[in-house]
Design an enzyme around this catalytic site. Structure first.
Site, PDB file in Angstrom:
ATOM      1  N   LYS A  89      33.903  51.140  45.679  1.00  0.00           N
ATOM      2  CA  LYS A  89      35.026  50.331  45.210  1.00  0.00           C
ATOM      3  C   LYS A  89      34.685  49.776  43.842  1.00  0.00           C
ATOM      4  CE  LYS A  89      37.547  46.960  47.459  1.00  0.00           C
ATOM      5  NZ  LYS A  89      37.612  45.862  48.412  1.00  0.00           N
ATOM      6  N   HIS A 140      36.505  47.255  42.378  1.00  0.00           N
ATOM      7  CA  HIS A 140      37.074  45.911  42.205  1.00  0.00           C
ATOM      8  C   HIS A 140      36.633  45.067  43.400  1.00  0.00           C
ATOM      9  CE1 HIS A 140      39.793  48.123  44.814  1.00  0.00           C
ATOM     10  NE2 HIS A 140      40.096  46.954  45.328  1.00  0.00           N
TER      11      HIS A 140
END
Ligand code: OMP
Length: 215
Positions: free
Chosen positions: A103, A105
């Site tokens: 990921k 973010h």
């Protein structure tokens, strides 16, 4: 074979997790049986499965700091086993799992749950040729943790690259034990005792002669 192992085989057959017929494995081998752990797909089945994994871990005596459930199939296995270790054995064990894609973010990273540190117990469904488990070792290595052991539901007791079983090769290469709820020998013992699945048993014995290891 212990009672929980016999019950586990019965339960796997009942849930269609363990099926007999003709199946092509990831390794290309054609097997007369297949174990599809994804079919432990209800709350009750998952709870029971977690208790069996927890029992296998306790019986092995292997010490570890954190339980790792590799994505995707290992994730519910790690969760249900951590619950069973708490409920059945009074042990509060941290658990962690990985995302397949990192990921970029939010919290970032590709690990979710407890920190991946110390001795790691990997939980998985089946080891045949050992390909999947080797990929998991990279994750542990990158985190700077150490493998403590692997726990799986079924040890198919098949040859790896040489005469050793794939599991023996994993144990040798990474210096850790592989623990299973049941192995092919337990399944053969169960079917022999049962006595009404002669054709299936004969096919499994033939397969074992070709791909199995001694003992
Ligand atoms: P290896 O990577 O060859 O060790 O195979 C392990 C994987 O094979 C498992 O994670 C499953 O995806 C799959 N598998 C089963 O789930 N059940 C079986 O009975 C046999 C296999 C297999 O393809 O060997």
């Amino acid at each position: 074979m212990q009672d929980y192992q016999r019950e586990f085989i019965e339960f796997a057959i009942e849930q269609n997790v363990l099926r007999f017929g003709e199946f092509t494995l990831k390794s290309g081998r054609t097997s007369p049986y297949f174990f599809n752990a994804g079919l432990f797909n209800t709350g009750t089945a998952l709870a029971k499965l977690g208790r069996c994994y927890a029992q296998a871990i306790k019986n092995s005596g292997v010490e570890f700091d954190v339980l790792l459930g590799p994505a995707y199939k290992g994730i519910p296995l790690a969760a249900t086993t951590a619950v069973a270790l708490s409920d059945q054995h009074g042990e509060d064990v941290p658990y962690v799992f990985n995302r397949k894609e990192a990921k970029d973010h939010g919290e970032g990273g590709n690990l979710v749950g407890a920190p991946l540190e110390g001795g790691v117990m990997i939980i998985d469904d089946v080891i045949t040729a050992g390909t999947a488990i080797r990929e998991v070792m990279e994750i542990i290595d990158q985190a700077g943790a150490k493998p403590a052991g692997v726990v799986i539901a079924l040890n198919r007791q098949e040859k790896g690259k040489g005469e050793l079983s794939a599991i023996q090769e994993v144990e040798r290469d990474y210096g850790m034990p592989v623990v299973s709820i049941v192995s092919l020998s337990d399944l053969i013992e169960y079917l022999s005792e049962k006595g009404d699945m002669e054709a299936e048993l004969a096919a499994i014995r033939k397969y074992r002669d070709e791909y199995g290891i001694e003992g």
